[in-house]
Design a protein around this motif. Structure first.
Motif, PDB file in Angstrom:
ATOM      1  N   MET B  15      41.417  40.850  26.201  1.00  0.00           N
ATOM      2  CA  MET B  15      40.531  40.034  25.780  1.00  0.00           C
ATOM      3  C   MET B  15      40.970  39.528  24.228  1.00  0.00           C
ATOM      4  N   GLY B  16      40.060  38.049  24.267  1.00  0.00           N
ATOM      5  CA  GLY B  16      40.588  37.074  23.573  1.00  0.00           C
ATOM      6  C   GLY B  16      41.442  36.195  23.062  1.00  0.00           C
ATOM      7  N   GLN B  17      42.485  36.464  24.252  1.00  0.00           N
ATOM      8  CA  GLN B  17      44.006  35.569  24.522  1.00  0.00           C
ATOM      9  C   GLN B  17      42.987  33.685  25.812  1.00  0.00           C
ATOM     10  N   GLU B  18      43.553  32.723  25.356  1.00  0.00           N
ATOM     11  CA  GLU B  18      43.838  32.123  26.013  1.00  0.00           C
ATOM     12  C   GLU B  18      44.170  31.816  27.241  1.00  0.00           C
ATOM     13  N   VAL B  19      43.274  31.367  28.107  1.00  0.00           N
ATOM     14  CA  VAL B  19      44.180  31.605  30.020  1.00  0.00           C
ATOM     15  C   VAL B  19      43.636  30.418  30.273  1.00  0.00           C
ATOM     16  N   ASP B  62      30.831  26.895  29.021  1.00  0.00           N
ATOM     17  CA  ASP B  62      30.093  27.216  27.151  1.00  0.00           C
ATOM     18  C   ASP B  62      30.820  26.490  26.360  1.00  0.00           C
ATOM     19  N   ASP B  63      31.500  26.537  24.897  1.00  0.00           N
ATOM     20  CA  ASP B  63      31.873  26.026  24.365  1.00  0.00           C
ATOM     21  C   ASP B  63      33.440  26.388  24.514  1.00  0.00           C
ATOM     22  N   GLN B  64      33.540  27.734  25.006  1.00  0.00           N
ATOM     23  CA  GLN B  64      34.646  28.692  25.415  1.00  0.00           C
ATOM     24  C   GLN B  64      35.847  28.110  26.619  1.00  0.00           C
ATOM     25  N   PHE B  65      34.849  26.943  27.192  1.00  0.00           N
ATOM     26  CA  PHE B  65      35.644  26.352  28.642  1.00  0.00           C
ATOM     27  C   PHE B  65      35.927  25.206  28.037  1.00  0.00           C
ATOM     28  N   SER B  66      37.057  24.996  29.324  1.00  0.00           N
ATOM     29  CA  SER B  66      36.951  22.972  29.197  1.00  0.00           C
ATOM     30  C   SER B  66      37.791  22.630  30.078  1.00  0.00           C
ATOM     31  N   VAL B  67      38.347  21.488  31.071  1.00  0.00           N
ATOM     32  CA  VAL B  67      38.720  21.345  32.137  1.00  0.00           C
ATOM     33  C   VAL B  67      39.221  19.489  31.282  1.00  0.00           C
ATOM     34  N   GLU B  68      40.622  19.527  32.739  1.00  0.00           N
ATOM     35  CA  GLU B  68      41.275  18.573  32.004  1.00  0.00           C
ATOM     36  C   GLU B  68      42.044  18.218  32.728  1.00  0.00           C
ATOM     37  N   LYS B  78      40.579  25.435  31.319  1.00  0.00           N
ATOM     38  CA  LYS B  78      40.793  26.338  30.091  1.00  0.00           C
ATOM     39  C   LYS B  78      39.574  27.569  29.494  1.00  0.00           C
ATOM     40  N   ILE B  79      40.111  28.338  29.381  1.00  0.00           N
ATOM     41  CA  ILE B  79      38.798  29.794  28.304  1.00  0.00           C
ATOM     42  C   ILE B  79      39.428  29.863  27.235  1.00  0.00           C
ATOM     43  N   ARG B  80      38.883  29.452  26.008  1.00  0.00           N
ATOM     44  CA  ARG B  80      39.729  29.726  25.128  1.00  0.00           C
ATOM     45  C   ARG B  80      39.810  30.624  24.412  1.00  0.00           C
ATOM     46  N   THR B 110      41.825  38.830  35.493  1.00  0.00           N
ATOM     47  CA  THR B 110      41.170  40.154  35.088  1.00  0.00           C
ATOM     48  C   THR B 110      41.336  40.205  33.553  1.00  0.00           C
ATOM     49  N   VAL B 111      40.444  39.749  32.607  1.00  0.00           N
ATOM     50  CA  VAL B 111      40.172  40.500  31.351  1.00  0.00           C
ATOM     51  C   VAL B 111      40.532  41.617  30.701  1.00  0.00           C
ATOM     52  N   THR B 112      41.313  42.022  30.573  1.00  0.00           N
ATOM     53  CA  THR B 112      41.169  44.134  30.431  1.00  0.00           C
ATOM     54  C   THR B 112      41.101  43.968  28.330  1.00  0.00           C
TER      55      THR B 112
END
Lengths: 113, 112
Positions: B15-19, B62-68, B78-80, B110-112
């Protein structure tokens, strides 16, 4: 938000018989409907589609029927084969030019020999 | 038959990491999409991408997501700062336009 509903979570059919999977929708702006098949650990695979200007589309063993007044569509598979065992998703889209599909929850079809 | 390929097949993150989830769409396709499926729920639209820009996005995106699309072949999501509720199967899809979507086999996040 249940714009596309598949009320039967599962269906069991014997090989050689007809499988009928049902789907209802509420959004009258939908004008294109698709069925996707999904095996475990794979992505959805396109099966068949129908435009709102038609009431039937057939492709080999697969036929999709659309009843616009009832906002209902169905997928018929005949004859069913064990390899058809998968989860079937109904999906719909508005004519926006981009395929923002709204999916149903899926029906798991099991075809037994 | 050409396929949409996604890597990795399974990503575990805290949790909290970028992926970053990666996709290689079919080469002559022009429209690119991300969908996701939380376990036991529907496949949901996240975002569509055409001509190097987002054409439509859902409220989930939302703002946590982006595409490229950093080069001519890859398409990334990307999930920030990941949250537990971001755990899902993420499907990339592409189309030439006017034809049904071709989906990849998905990345299980999987987000832990």
């Amino acid at each position: 938000d249940q714009q596309v509903k598949q009320n039967s979570p599962s269906l069991s059919v014997q090989e050689g018989r007809i499988s009928i999977l049902n789907c209802d929708y509420t959004n009258s702006m939908f004008d294109y409907f698709l069925w996707y098949k999904k095996y475990p650990a794979e992505g959805p695979t396109f099966l068949i589609s129908i435009s709102s200007i038609k009431d039937k589309n057939e492709d080999g063993r697969f036929t999709v029927f659309l009843n616009k007044s009832a906002k209902h569509l169905s997928l018929h598979i005949v004859p069913s084969q064990p390899g058809d065992s998968a989860v079937y998703f109904c999906a719909a889209q508005e004519n926006t030019g981009f395929q923002k599909l709204v999916f149903g929850t899926g029906t798991r079809l099991l075809v037994s020999p | 038959e050409p396929e949409v390929t996604q890597t990795p097949s399974h990503q575990v993150t805290q949790m909290g990491q970028e992926v970053i989830l990666r996709c290689v769409p079919i080469s002559n396709h022009l429209y690119f999409y991300w969908y996701r499926q939380i376990l036991g729920q529907k496949v949901e639209f996240l975002v569509s991408f055409y001509n190097n820009e987002i054409s439509e996005k859902s409220e989930i995106f939302d703002d946590q997501f982006s595409v490229e699309r950093p080069d001519g072949s890859n398409f990334t999501l990307k999930i920030r700062s990941t949250k537990l509720e971001d755990s899902a199967m993420y499907f990339c899809a592409s189309t030439r336009g006017g034809s049904p979507l071709h989906f990849g086999n998905g990345t299980r996040l999987t987000v832990t």
